[in-house]
Each structure stands twice: as structure tokens, then as C-alpha cells.
Design a protein around this motif. Structure first.
Motif, PDB file in Angstrom:
ATOM      1  N   LEU A  42       0.865  -1.175   0.000  1.00  0.00           N
ATOM      2  CA  LEU A  42       0.000   0.000   0.000  1.00  0.00           C
ATOM      3  C   LEU A  42       0.904   1.228   0.000  1.00  0.00           C
ATOM      4  O   LEU A  42       1.485   1.584   1.016  1.00  0.00           O
ATOM      5  CB  LEU A  42      -0.911  -0.012   1.222  1.00  0.00           C
TER       6      LEU A  42
ATOM      7  N   LEU B 196      -2.556   6.555  -0.763  1.00  0.00           N
ATOM      8  CA  LEU B 196      -3.963   6.698  -0.404  1.00  0.00           C
ATOM      9  C   LEU B 196      -4.504   7.915  -1.142  1.00  0.00           C
ATOM     10  O   LEU B 196      -3.947   9.008  -1.027  1.00  0.00           O
ATOM     11  CB  LEU B 196      -4.139   6.897   1.101  1.00  0.00           C
TER      12      LEU B 196
ATOM     13  N   VAL C  16     -10.237   9.157   0.846  1.00  0.00           N
ATOM     14  CA  VAL C  16     -10.132   9.093   2.308  1.00  0.00           C
ATOM     15  C   VAL C  16     -11.028  10.140   2.960  1.00  0.00           C
ATOM     16  O   VAL C  16     -11.693   9.863   3.963  1.00  0.00           O
ATOM     17  CB  VAL C  16      -8.666   9.264   2.758  1.00  0.00           C
TER      18      VAL C  16
ATOM     19  N   SER D 292      -4.375  10.966   5.852  1.00  0.00           N
ATOM     20  CA  SER D 292      -4.051  10.584   4.473  1.00  0.00           C
ATOM     21  C   SER D 292      -2.802  11.305   3.982  1.00  0.00           C
ATOM     22  O   SER D 292      -1.928  10.697   3.364  1.00  0.00           O
ATOM     23  CB  SER D 292      -5.233  10.907   3.564  1.00  0.00           C
TER      24      SER D 292
ATOM     25  N   ASN E  20       0.770   9.493   3.033  1.00  0.00           N
ATOM     26  CA  ASN E  20       1.380   9.644   1.708  1.00  0.00           C
ATOM     27  C   ASN E  20       2.781  10.249   1.796  1.00  0.00           C
ATOM     28  O   ASN E  20       3.650   9.926   0.989  1.00  0.00           O
ATOM     29  CB  ASN E  20       0.486  10.485   0.799  1.00  0.00           C
TER      30      ASN E  20
END
Length: 135
Positions: A25, A28, A33, A115, A119
């Protein structure tokens, strides 16, 4: 010589190989989100309002408010005091609605910040390794 039932029993005892998938992952989507956290906090706000109304109805129907009125009248010495005038159903619904709106706004903002922070941290950590297994 073995029977068909024995062959089927042996066939079922063998386990099929499970397929594994490992994914990282690494990103996002910000707006996804934000929308997801908004919906989650909106649902929690509705649950808060319904729970507050149900608690007030239960306390009112069981006579807790009448007992508290009698106790507070004895303590304060006022004959016209009523706790349901101060904390009526309308006031409880309004207060829980305000709290639900504030929770929804702050929860959505916190989801957006989480989020962005995820990131940014992926650049240093490489993401989270997520494994799935089909059994």
C-alpha cells in the motif's frame, strides 16, 4: 480393492494449495479518504443522536427524572424545580446534534490529515506490505 467412498474420502483429505498475494500500500487517494471518513463520522453522528434520544426516553419512562427532581428539590429547597425543564428532549436532541456535527467535521479533517501524513511517510518507509490468502 478400495471402494468409491474411500477414494472420495482420500480426495477430500488432501488440501488444495492456497494462493497468496502480497501487495504494498504505497498511496492513499486524498479525496477517497476524505469521503470515506466523512461517511464514517456521519454514521457515528447519527448513532450518537439516536443513542442520546433513547437514553433520555429510557430515563424518562423509568422515573429516574422524577426521583432526581425530588432529590434536588430537597437539596436546593425549591418547590418548582424540574430537571426535565432544563434537560428536555428538545435540548438533548439539539445538544447531541451539535456534538455530532462537530465530530463529523473534526473526524473528516483528521482523516484528511492522516491521508496526507501517510502519503508523505510512504516516501521514507516504502509503504505497508499487505498479504491476502485464498483458503
Amino acid at each position: 480393492m478400495s471402494s468409491v467412498a474411500e477414494k472420495l474420502q482420500r480426495k477430500d483429505s488432501r488440501s488444495a494449495s492456497a494462493k497468496q498475494v502480497r501487495l504494498k500500500l504505497v498511496y492513499l487517494d486524498f479525496w477517497s479518504v476524505v469521503k470515506f471518513s466523512f461517511l464514517i463520522w456521519l454514521c457515528l453522528g447519527i448513532v450518537l443522536i439516536v443513542a442520546a434520544v433513547l437514553v433520555w426516553i429510557v430515563l424518562s419512562s423509568t422515573g429516574i427524572f422524577d426521583t432526581l427532581n425530588g432529590l434536588l428539590r430537597d437539596i436546593l429547597g425549591q418547590d418548582n424545580f424540574s430537571i426535565t425543564d432544563t434537560f428536555g428532549l428538545g435540548q438533548v436532541v439539539l445538544f447531541s446534534f451539535v456534538i455530532a456535527v462537530l465530530n463529523t467535521v473534526t473526524g473528516t479533517i483528521l482523516g484528511a490529515i492522516a491521508s496526507l501524513l501517510y502519503n508523505l511517510s510512504v516516501r521514507f518507509t516504502g509503504g505497508i506490505l499487505v498479504g491476502f490468502q485464498n483458503s
